[in-house]
Motif scaffolding. Structure first.
Motif, PDB file in Angstrom:
ATOM      1  N   PRO A 154       0.903  -1.230   0.064  1.00 46.48           N
ATOM      2  CA  PRO A 154       0.045   0.060   0.082  1.00 46.48           C
ATOM      3  C   PRO A 154       0.744   1.278   0.111  1.00 46.48           C
ATOM      4  N   LEU A 155       0.643   2.238  -0.925  1.00 44.39           N
ATOM      5  CA  LEU A 155       1.614   3.249  -0.986  1.00 44.39           C
ATOM      6  C   LEU A 155       0.822   4.643  -0.952  1.00 44.39           C
ATOM      7  N   LEU A 156       1.375   5.668  -0.266  1.00 42.57           N
ATOM      8  CA  LEU A 156       1.134   7.178  -0.226  1.00 42.57           C
ATOM      9  C   LEU A 156       2.183   7.593  -0.921  1.00 42.57           C
ATOM     10  N   ILE A 157       1.947   8.428  -2.249  1.00 42.63           N
ATOM     11  CA  ILE A 157       3.154   9.198  -2.820  1.00 42.63           C
ATOM     12  C   ILE A 157       2.917  10.522  -2.150  1.00 42.63           C
ATOM     13  N   ALA A 158       3.720  11.276  -1.806  1.00 40.28           N
ATOM     14  CA  ALA A 158       3.993  12.519  -1.158  1.00 40.28           C
ATOM     15  C   ALA A 158       4.678  13.317  -2.219  1.00 40.28           C
ATOM     16  N   ALA A 159       4.257  14.136  -3.158  1.00 40.01           N
ATOM     17  CA  ALA A 159       4.850  14.521  -3.954  1.00 40.01           C
ATOM     18  C   ALA A 159       5.020  16.264  -4.182  1.00 40.01           C
ATOM     19  N   HIS A 160       6.039  16.791  -3.773  1.00 39.30           N
ATOM     20  CA  HIS A 160       6.138  18.217  -3.650  1.00 39.30           C
ATOM     21  C   HIS A 160       6.651  19.028  -4.948  1.00 39.30           C
ATOM     22  N   SER A 161       5.886  20.187  -5.376  1.00 40.84           N
ATOM     23  CA  SER A 161       6.361  20.800  -6.671  1.00 40.84           C
ATOM     24  C   SER A 161       6.595  19.969  -7.660  1.00 40.84           C
ATOM     25  N   LEU A 187      -2.541   9.673  -3.341  1.00 43.41           N
ATOM     26  CA  LEU A 187      -1.421  10.601  -3.986  1.00 43.41           C
ATOM     27  C   LEU A 187      -1.895  11.804  -3.333  1.00 43.41           C
ATOM     28  N   VAL A 188      -0.798  12.601  -2.644  1.00 41.32           N
ATOM     29  CA  VAL A 188      -0.820  13.835  -2.125  1.00 41.32           C
ATOM     30  C   VAL A 188      -0.006  14.640  -2.924  1.00 41.32           C
ATOM     31  N   THR A 189      -0.342  15.882  -3.578  1.00 50.51           N
ATOM     32  CA  THR A 189       0.643  16.778  -4.118  1.00 50.51           C
ATOM     33  C   THR A 189       0.488  18.013  -3.326  1.00 50.51           C
ATOM     34  N   MET A 190       1.621  18.714  -3.286  1.00 50.47           N
ATOM     35  CA  MET A 190       1.900  19.655  -2.480  1.00 50.47           C
ATOM     36  C   MET A 190       2.571  20.820  -2.978  1.00 50.47           C
ATOM     37  N   GLY A 191       2.135  22.088  -3.232  1.00 46.87           N
ATOM     38  CA  GLY A 191       2.542  23.216  -4.063  1.00 46.87           C
ATOM     39  C   GLY A 191       2.897  22.743  -5.380  1.00 46.87           C
ATOM     40  N   ALA A 192       2.161  22.021  -5.823  1.00 51.04           N
ATOM     41  CA  ALA A 192       1.868  21.721  -7.342  1.00 51.04           C
ATOM     42  C   ALA A 192       1.785  22.734  -8.422  1.00 51.04           C
ATOM     43  N   PRO A 193       2.869  22.662  -9.596  1.00 47.84           N
ATOM     44  CA  PRO A 193       2.470  23.812 -10.622  1.00 47.84           C
ATOM     45  C   PRO A 193       1.632  23.035 -11.473  1.00 47.84           C
ATOM     46  N   ALA A 238      -6.300   5.937  -6.084  1.00 45.34           N
ATOM     47  CA  ALA A 238      -7.671   5.744  -5.247  1.00 45.34           C
ATOM     48  C   ALA A 238      -8.110   6.905  -4.655  1.00 45.34           C
ATOM     49  N   ARG A 239      -7.304   7.737  -4.343  1.00 46.30           N
ATOM     50  CA  ARG A 239      -7.307   9.172  -3.702  1.00 46.30           C
ATOM     51  C   ARG A 239      -6.404  10.033  -4.076  1.00 46.30           C
ATOM     52  N   TRP A 240      -6.528  11.256  -4.458  1.00 50.72           N
ATOM     53  CA  TRP A 240      -5.740  12.443  -4.975  1.00 50.72           C
ATOM     54  C   TRP A 240      -6.244  13.673  -3.964  1.00 50.72           C
ATOM     55  N   SER A 241      -5.266  13.969  -3.211  1.00 50.00           N
ATOM     56  CA  SER A 241      -5.369  15.371  -2.358  1.00 50.00           C
ATOM     57  C   SER A 241      -4.419  16.412  -2.855  1.00 50.00           C
ATOM     58  N   ASN A 242      -4.852  17.376  -3.253  1.00 51.49           N
ATOM     59  CA  ASN A 242      -3.768  18.600  -3.594  1.00 51.49           C
ATOM     60  C   ASN A 242      -3.734  19.592  -2.482  1.00 51.49           C
ATOM     61  N   LEU A 243      -2.914  19.748  -2.049  1.00 55.12           N
ATOM     62  CA  LEU A 243      -2.558  20.675  -0.837  1.00 55.12           C
ATOM     63  C   LEU A 243      -1.726  21.834  -1.306  1.00 55.12           C
ATOM     64  N   GLY A 244      -2.288  23.111  -1.271  1.00 54.18           N
ATOM     65  CA  GLY A 244      -1.920  24.386  -1.663  1.00 54.18           C
ATOM     66  C   GLY A 244      -2.003  25.643  -0.882  1.00 54.18           C
TER      67      GLY A 244
END
Length: 298
Positions: free
Chosen positions: A150-157, A182-188, A212-218
């Motif tokens: 089970p994977l959570l990808i924390a991807a910044h910028s 998938l959690v994106t942070m400060g994504a362009p 299965a889930r995508w949260s985009n934090l900004g």
């Protein structure tokens, strides 16, 4: 061990300290957020790091030149949360007007300026195919190594761009792993030129099928997040999974003063990210929403 959950981080723009140091700092920031926001102590955090800065820079960032290191914030209690819906700011509204004009003229002048002068590695990512493929390979190899977990990808910028490209490519090749969150942070990913590049390579913009889930934090003051919300630009995938845009407060401050609302450590310490990590580690990653008081899904 292959059934244990794993947080897989991938960093963003600019040169970085050595991999081991950067990985340790990300893990420390995540643990600090869990402790402060949720009272959860996770000394054995299941975390690995995808590092690509060495593909673009001759030597890691030295300690004496690093103006923005990780350090724990004084005090106790939760870090601040954003209050309100993910509404466009004045900057967003102005950018959307400019984006419309760019589309009409066929010239992405503003995006070219932002990418070349403020987000330089993004320019290199599209101009240097060898670098682009090598950066993607780093994430592909990590996903192959941890296939079945089970994977959570924390991807910044820029890491969010690499993650999106890799997941869509693997999907096309018929060998994409399941990503619980998938959690994106400060994504362009809302910039017009980035969306054009993605559409040219992958077709219609949408959530990758493996997610299965995508949260985009900004943070709304983060220049990399200017433009449309991702929920506006990226359609749901075949399973109906859409993007949830989550406004956050990135409270990172440089040790000698000054703020940086784009800094990874600030995003990793937000209550919204802490809740996503806790839900994932507790086996709820694919079904538990990020709870945000007063915040509506965009």
């Amino acid at each position: 061990m292959q059934d244990r959950p794993l947080i897989l981080g991938i960093h963003g723009l600019a040169n970085k300290p050595p991999k081991e140091e950067k990985q340790a700092w990300w893990a420390a920031a995540i643990r600090e957020g869990l402790r402060r926001n949720l009272g959860a102590d996770r000394p054995e955090l299941p975390f690995e790091f995808v590092y690509w800065a060495d593909l673009r820079y001759d030597a890691p960032l030295s300690e004496d030149r690093n103006r923005e290191p990780y350090y724990p914030v004084r005090g106790s209690g939760p870090f601040p949360s954003a209050d309100g819906a993910c509404a466009p700011t004045l900057t967003d509204r102005l950018y959307r007007v400019v984006e419309w004009m760019q589309e009409k003229t066929g010239r992405l002048v503003l995006d070219d300026f932002i990418i070349e002068h403020r987000l330089d590695d993004l320019w290199g990512y599209y101009e240097d195919r060898a670098f682009r493929e090598a950066a993607r390979d780093r994430l592909r190899e990590a996903l192959e190594q941890h296939a079945g977990r089970p994977l959570l990808i924390a991807a910044h910028s820029m890491g969010s761009l690499i993650a999106y490209d890799v997941l869509r490519r693997l999907e096309r090749d018929g060998r994409c792993p399941r990503i619980e969150h998938l959690v994106t942070m400060g994504a362009p990913l809302g910039l017009a030129e980035i969306k054009h590049h993605l559409a040219e390579e992958h077709g219609g913009l949408r959530v990758p099928d493996a997610v299965a889930r995508w949260s985009n934090l900004g943070d709304r003051e983060d220049v990399a997040t200017v433009g449309t919300t991702l929920a506006e630009s990226y359609a749901p995938n075949a399973a109906g999974v859409g993007v949830t845009d989550c406004p956050v407060i990135n409270g990172y401050r440089r040790p000698r003063g000054g703020v940086n609302p784009h800094k990874s450590y600030g995003y990793l310490r937000t209550p919204e990210f802490s809740r996503a990590v806790a839900a994932f580690l507790d086996g709820q990653g694919a079904v538990a929403p990020i709870e945000m008081a007063g915040v509506e899904d965009a």
